[in-house]
Design an enzyme around this catalytic site. Structure first.
Site, PDB file in Angstrom:
ATOM      1  N   ASP A   1      -8.642  -8.144 -16.940  1.00 43.37           N
ATOM      2  CA  ASP A   1      -7.628  -7.150 -17.317  1.00 43.37           C
ATOM      3  C   ASP A   1      -7.747  -6.911 -18.809  1.00 43.37           C
ATOM      4  OD1 ASP A   1      -5.368  -5.620 -17.934  1.00 43.37           O
ATOM      5  OD2 ASP A   1      -4.242  -6.478 -16.255  1.00 43.37           O
TER       6      ASP A   1
ATOM      7  N   ALA B   1      -4.890  -1.459  -3.584  1.00 42.56           N
ATOM      8  CA  ALA B   1      -4.463  -0.617  -4.708  1.00 42.56           C
ATOM      9  C   ALA B   1      -4.647   0.856  -4.359  1.00 42.56           C
ATOM     10  CB  ALA B   1      -5.232  -1.001  -5.971  1.00 42.56           C
ATOM     11  N   ARG B   2      -5.825   1.396  -4.658  1.00 43.38           N
ATOM     12  CA  ARG B   2      -6.101   2.794  -4.359  1.00 43.38           C
ATOM     13  C   ARG B   2      -7.568   2.950  -3.992  1.00 43.38           C
ATOM     14  NH1 ARG B   2      -1.558   3.151  -3.667  1.00 43.38           N
ATOM     15  NH2 ARG B   2      -0.028   4.610  -4.525  1.00 43.38           N
TER      16      ARG B   2
ATOM     17  N   ASP C   1      -6.263  -1.354   2.597  1.00 40.93           N
ATOM     18  CA  ASP C   1      -5.034  -0.699   3.041  1.00 40.93           C
ATOM     19  C   ASP C   1      -5.004   0.753   2.593  1.00 40.93           C
ATOM     20  OD1 ASP C   1      -2.409  -0.825   4.271  1.00 40.93           O
ATOM     21  OD2 ASP C   1      -1.520  -0.837   2.264  1.00 40.93           O
TER      22      ASP C   1
ATOM     23  N   GLU D   1      -5.543   9.859   4.249  1.00 40.88           N
ATOM     24  CA  GLU D   1      -4.780   8.935   5.087  1.00 40.88           C
ATOM     25  C   GLU D   1      -3.950   9.676   6.119  1.00 40.88           C
ATOM     26  OE1 GLU D   1      -4.437   5.346   1.779  1.00 40.88           O
ATOM     27  OE2 GLU D   1      -2.670   6.570   2.230  1.00 40.88           O
TER      28      GLU D   1
ATOM     29  N   HIS E   1      -2.103   2.003   5.052  1.00 37.31           N
ATOM     30  CA  HIS E   1      -1.267   2.040   3.851  1.00 37.31           C
ATOM     31  C   HIS E   1       0.133   1.481   4.127  1.00 37.31           C
ATOM     32  CE1 HIS E   1      -1.126   4.196  -0.260  1.00 37.31           C
ATOM     33  NE2 HIS E   1      -0.318   3.149  -0.274  1.00 37.31           N
TER      34      HIS E   1
ATOM     35  N   GLY F   1       1.040  -1.595   2.895  1.00 41.04           N
ATOM     36  CA  GLY F   1       1.246  -2.689   1.950  1.00 41.04           C
ATOM     37  C   GLY F   1       2.661  -2.805   1.426  1.00 41.04           C
TER      38      GLY F   1
END
Length: 748
Positions: free
Chosen positions: A179, A239-240, A264, A269, A288, A290
């Site tokens: 990070d 996440a994405r 996910d 989608e 999706h 989550g």
């Protein structure tokens, strides 16, 4: 308040002032445009989760002072317009961090313990009680791994990443974090070790993504990054989808370098059951979900209640998306007045959306024909025809209904600032219709629209009748699977806004034309589409040959239950073709279920949607006017050859006709990009190999196209057998190959 809240946070909000709690899950409605303005009349604070709060609606609500969006990225609110109007917008980052962290660890466990295939194993029809042979098979196949002493790399240490790190501590895992926005000591305090991205990828047994999508992170897990991962390592993405290069991901799974994937998120989608990632046994995929837990209501409620209390007491809230509107805020402070030019400028901005995927995708042509929502398992089409009297009655009612819509002054008035086409298809009757609201004009017909609609809805006839007679709640039906729709979700809510007018017109049509009968007793299609509106095929109809050929290819396992597609030009109509329908079980195809389209994909005849791969069929017909048939096969051996980058060699007189068949890298199925690549690649030949996607063959006849598929796949099988034994496949002499290659056009 339309967001879902728990009793404790609801009590905290009630302490601040009178509360009208109308959660969208219970009320089964999504507010937008006029319905939002009507619901919020006199309201000062609006707590929402999915309602679309645009500039025009806020401008029409002079009492509205605060909007609180219970989500991290408040894409459902026009924040810039709110700022211009002096309306603070609060949000709830981290509301679903625990939920997503749970799912991320669950994905690791499912991959590590091979839970998905192990669960499917016990449901296999070949497993008999007490069969110790099968127990031995399970013992061999499902030996898993523990998270103990495994290295887990987290890309991003926000709220979700920290939650994952906390959970992994209990498993005895080593956690490394990349990070760049956190100092090393902050990562250490979270119980993890700092790492560069390169080191994290090289050392981790599991890599879990928890970064936002930015220009710097989009596509960060590309082919190069995947190649740096430890062989056999697994990737988890809650996440994405935009963080990952999807074609590279498919390739990494195909090659076996990537040990598994838990995801996910997808670019579109839901992705549709033919998505290439869903073909892998070591992929755990969820739609999706989550952040979708009961406890999220408590988390988001607490965040919003605490911040709203701060704002109303004169303190700065922790989470506000427009600090400029917060500065000096009081409930009794007058909102800035906007002139007409400012209102027009705000109205011209991109509208907010229900989901971030809709918000971020480029504004393009409306969504094309919807993907059916049926399950991915093979399905048999309905073979029981509906009663003719029911079909006739419903056609008369729908025709009168559409005529009423077109002539209705109330709908014309509603349409003054709208631009939306709604396309309705009944899955148990051969009926479809549409209507369009466009700048004060209303058009419609008892047919599919000429242009792709913004919204497509599929349902049984009884659901349609129930929607407009008050028996069925449309949103409840959608959430329970009784109604499927795709396209622009916010525009789909147009149906909700004009529900009263449509009900009035439907009931009038019903009264004028008579009761349609017992619609609930119509044959249940079980999710499969209804029979096509296609005239019965005569004995000499080319559709009989196409169906017979599909059955042959299916028996030969060159096409699968729902994978692969075949088309043929309509005799004497070179710009039209019959093509297999989308998602229909190939083992039970009938001539009347085929779809007739033109070379632009316009559906000319047929109740079903054409194959989602129609564009590449049409690309071949455009590139080769002499072609009258196209077969897209999921031929296993040819696909392996393409994926492995191995040449197609002239090992026989039949194989020599084709030369080294061109191949193209993986491109997302059903896209214009794939069709263009095929049109360019096929050139003077008749076949193209597609990595991770099979074989495409054109031919002068259906018979020859099918024969070429078999020749190519059988030849590939022989080549692979030779290489598997460590032998180079022997090829024909060069002079014979040259002669046969010159005659190659004859094989088509």
């Amino acid at each position: 308040m339309t967001a879902n809240l728990d009793p404790a946070s609801l009590a905290s909000l009630e302490a601040l002032g009178p509360v009208a709690y109308e959660p969208f899950r219970e009320r089964m409605r999504l507010l937008t445009d006029a319905s939002l303005v009507e619901a919020l009349a006199g309201v000062q604070v609006f707590v929402t989760e999915i309602d679309v709060v645009d500039a025009a609606s806020m401008a029409a609500l002079p009492d509205l002072r605060v909007v609180a969006s219970c989500r991290g990225d408040a894409v459902n609110v026009d924040v810039e317009a709110a700022t211009r109007l002096g309306i603070p917008v609060l949000n709830a980052p981290g509301r679903n961090a625990d939920a997503v962290a749970d799912l991320a660890v669950a994905g690791m466990l499912m991959l590590a313990r091979k839970l998905a295939p192990a669960n499917a194993f016990l449901r296999d029809g070949s497993v008999r009680a007490g069969d110790m042979g099968k127990m031995g098979q399970a013992f061999q196949a499902f030996r898993g791994r523990e998270l103990w002493h495994k290295t887990v790399g987290l890309v991003g240490l926000g709220a979700v990443g920290r939650g994952v790190a906390r959970r992994l501590a209990g498993f005895g895992a080593r956690v490394r974090v990349f990070d760049p926005f956190l100092p090393p000591e902050a990562i250490v305090r979270a119980g993890a070790e700092p790492a560069t991205l390169e080191a994290l990828l090289a050392e981790s047994d599991f890599v879990s993504l928890h970064a936002p999508v930015t220009p710097e992170t989009e596509g960060m897990i590309d082919a190069a990054a995947l190649s740096r991962m430890k062989p056999g390592a697994c990737l988890v993405n809650t996440a994405r989808a935009a963080l990952v290069d999807e074609p590279a991901l498919v390739e990494a799974l195909s090659s076996g370098r990537l040990g598994g994937l838990a995801t996910d998120v997808f670019p579109v989608e839901p992705p549709g059951h033919e998505h290439p990632l869903l073909a892998f046994e070591n992929v755990v995929a969820t739609p999706h979900v989550g952040g979708n837990t009961e406890e999220v209501a408590a988390h988001q409620g607490r965040i919003i209640a605490e911040d709203l209390a701060r704002l109303l007491s004169g303190e700065a809230p922790r989470f506000a998306l427009n600090p400029a509107a917060v500065e000096g805020f009081t409930l009794d402070r007058a909102r800035p007045a906007l002139d007409e030019a400012e209102r027009a400028a705000l109205a011209a901005r991109p509208a907010p959306a229900v989901t971030d995927l809709q918000k971020k995708k480029p504004k393009a042509e409306p969504a094309a024909v919807a993907q059916p929502t049926a399950a991915a398992k093979p399905q048999t089409a309905v073979t029981t025809e509906p009663p003719p009297e029911t079909v006739d009655a419903m056609q008369r009612i729908v025709a009168a209904f559409v005529a009423g819509i077109v002539a209705d002054p109330a709908l014309a008035s509603f349409a003054h600032d709208k631009s939306v086409t709604l396309h309705f298809l009944l899955i148990d009757l051969p009926i479809e219709f549409h209507f369009r609201l466009d700048a004060g004009e209303v058009r419609g017909a008892l047919a599919a629209p000429l242009e792709p609609p913004e919204v497509e809805l599929r349902m049984r006839a009884d659901v349609l009748d129930g929607m407009f007679t008050g028996r069925v709640n449309p949103m409840q039906s959608a959430l329970s699977g009784g109604l499927s729709f795709s396209g622009d979700t916010a525009k789909a809510m147009t149906l909700q806004q004009i529900q009263e007018d449509l009900s009035r017109l439907w009931c009038a049509a019903r009264e004028a034309e008579g009761d349609p009968g017992d619609l609930a007793s119509l044959p249940d299609p079980n999710g499969a589409a209804a029979p096509a509106i296609v005239p019965a095929a005569g004995e000499d109809d080319v559709r009989h040959e196409l169906v017979a050929l599909v059955e042959e290819l299916y028996r030969q396992e060159l096409i699968t239950a729902t994978g692969g597609n075949v088309s043929v030009r309509v005799p004497d109509r070179p710009d039209e073709l019959w093509i297999t329908p989308s998602q229909l079980f190939k083992g039970d195809l009938r001539p009347e279920l085929l779809v007739r389209i033109d070379l632009d994909g316009k559906r000319l005849e047929g109740r079903l949607s054409p194959s989602s791969e129609w564009m590449m069929h049409c690309a071949v017909y455009r590139a080769k006017p002499e072609a009258t048939a196209v077969v897209h096969a999921h031929a296993a051996h040819a696909t392996i050859l393409a994926n492995a980058g191995l040449p197609f060699l002239p090992i026989s007189t039949e194989a020599a006709f084709f030369g080294n068949i061109p191949r193209i890298p993986f491109i997302m199925p059903g896209t214009r990009e794939l069709a263009d690549a095929i049109g360019s690649a096929i050139g003077d030949g008749w076949a193209v190999m597609m990595q991770n996607h099979g074989l495409l063959v054109g031919g002068r006849t259906l018979r020859r196209a099918a024969d070429m598929v078999e020749i190519i796949d059988r030849s590939a099988q022989v080549m692979l057998g030779c290489w598997n034994l460590g032998k180079e496949p022997p090829v024909l002499p060069e002079e014979i190959v040259a002669t046969l290659r010159a005659m190659g056009d004859l094989v088509a």
